[in-house]
Scaffold this active site. Structure first.
Site, mmCIF file in Angstrom:
data_model
loop_
_atom_site.group_PDB
_atom_site.id
_atom_site.type_symbol
_atom_site.label_atom_id
_atom_site.label_comp_id
_atom_site.label_asym_id
_atom_site.label_seq_id
_atom_site.Cartn_x
_atom_site.Cartn_y
_atom_site.Cartn_z
ATOM 1 N N PRO A 27 1.095 -0.966 0.083
ATOM 2 C CG PRO A 27 0.186 -0.922 1.899
ATOM 3 C CD PRO A 27 1.302 -2.388 1.263
ATOM 4 N N GLY A 28 1.892 1.294 -0.864
ATOM 5 C CA GLY A 28 2.244 2.324 -1.132
ATOM 6 C C GLY A 28 2.121 3.315 -2.380
ATOM 7 C CB THR A 46 4.347 -0.483 8.015
ATOM 8 O OG1 THR A 46 5.867 0.042 7.035
ATOM 9 C CG2 THR A 46 4.502 0.729 9.147
ATOM 10 C CE LYS A 81 9.034 2.268 -5.946
ATOM 11 N NZ LYS A 81 10.252 3.305 -4.886
ATOM 12 C CG ASN A 128 7.903 1.404 -13.036
ATOM 13 O OD1 ASN A 128 7.016 2.244 -13.511
ATOM 14 N ND2 ASN A 128 8.978 1.795 -11.583
ATOM 15 C CE LYS A 184 4.794 5.227 -16.437
ATOM 16 N NZ LYS A 184 3.807 4.031 -16.250
ATOM 17 C CB SER A 232 9.236 5.589 -7.696
ATOM 18 O OG SER A 232 9.512 5.429 -8.620
ATOM 19 N NE ARG A 246 13.240 3.885 -0.462
ATOM 20 C CZ ARG A 246 12.567 4.784 -0.436
ATOM 21 N NH1 ARG A 246 12.090 5.657 1.415
ATOM 22 N NH2 ARG A 246 11.883 5.987 -1.194
#
Length: 295
Positions: free
Chosen positions: A12-13, A36, A75, A101, A177, A246, A255
């Site tokens: 749930p980002g 989390t 990700k 992506n 994309k 992102s 990160r």
């Protein structure tokens, strides 16, 4: 835990919260799964906000049955960490819709699921804010391949604020994309947001890189016109100057970055197809080092 959710969501980002909010708004709140334990999710948009009640589950052992539809919005660098969630939520009848992506979603998820993996193209900018809410900057929409499994996703999202289009030439759309995402890698190296594309020198570099990407895309079967590089650059130049991406957020937070599936893939497919990629040959090692070091 809701026993009546029609779907589940892993991650749930920014993208995941947008999909969860779209579903919750029409009474189809998905089961929320992540790392989390948020008590709720908040999506802010131009007309207000949507609050999705939690909790976000953090223990896959609490899942009591598989779901027919699972959205995964982590990700690609985090896929191995989701193995237990995928095992708990999926069986051979599940459709896993990858809100991720790249053009290699099926291959990356295949080792972790026996379910059908449905790739998607996500067409909306959403950013995580410091207070853990998500800011949605445009109307959300997805493109999916025109397959029977995609109709299941379209049905679940029917009537929501997230539009769904099915495409018979999904590969071309996915490559387009990917080109946009690849150009965003320049923002990482400059440590700047979209306003940087107003510089003439950056615009020229971006066009040259996008032309390189276009050659690789076409050699890989994509049907894209000569105008695509300029159209993508125009999109960056029209965007708000403070619009991030992102991969830039990941770099600034130190990160791991999705450099391989956004940029390395151009270099890899170029070598496979015999297409020169001189700009990629500079960008990719710098992005890789920025993500993984050493130093």
């Amino acid at each position: 835990m809701s026993e009546h959710a029609c779907s589940a969501l892993i991650g749930p980002g920014a993208i995941g919260t947008t999909i969860a909010a779209a579903l919750h708004e029409v009474g189809r709140t998905p089961l929320l799964c992540g790392r989390t334990a948020h008590s709720q999710l908040t999506l802010r948009h131009d007309d207000g906000e949507i609050v999705v009640p939690g909790p976000v589950l953090v223990d896959p052992r609490t899942v009591r049955h598989p779901f027919s539809l699972v959205f995964i919005a982590v990700k690609t660098t985090q896929i191995p960490d989701c193995a237990d969630w995928l095992k708990a939520l999926c069986d051979e009848n599940t459709v896993v819709c990858a809100l991720q992506n790249g053009i290699e979603q099926e291959a990356l998820l295949a080792p972790y699921v026996s379910a059908t993996v449905l790739p998607s193209v996500v067409w909306f900018p959403a950013q995580r804010e410091p207070d853990a809410s998500v800011r949605l900057r445009a109307s959300p929409r997805l493109t999916l391949p025109d397959l029977p499994q995609a109709r299941q996703v379209a049905d679940v999202l029917d009537g929501t604020r997230c539009a769904v289009a099915l495409s018979a030439d999904f590969a071309s759309i996915a490559w387009r994309k990917l080109m946009q995402n690849a150009a965003a890698g320049l923002m990482v190296l400059a440590n700047r947001r979209a306003g940087m594309f107003s510089r003439q020198d950056i615009a020229e570099l971006a066009l040259a890189y996008l032309s390189e990407c276009l050659s690789v895309a076409r050699a890989s079967g994509a049907s894209l016109s000569d105008s695509v590089p300029k159209e993508i650059l125009d999109g960056f130049q029209r965007a708000p100057a403070d619009l991030g991406t992102s991969i830039l957020a990941d770099r600034q937070a130190n990160r791991p970055m999705e450099w391989d599936i956004r940029n390395g893939v151009i270099q890899r497919y170029g070598r496979l197809r015999g297409i020169p990629t001189p700009i990629s040959n500079v960008l990719v090692p710098l992005l890789a080092a920025g993500s993984e070091g050493p130093g």
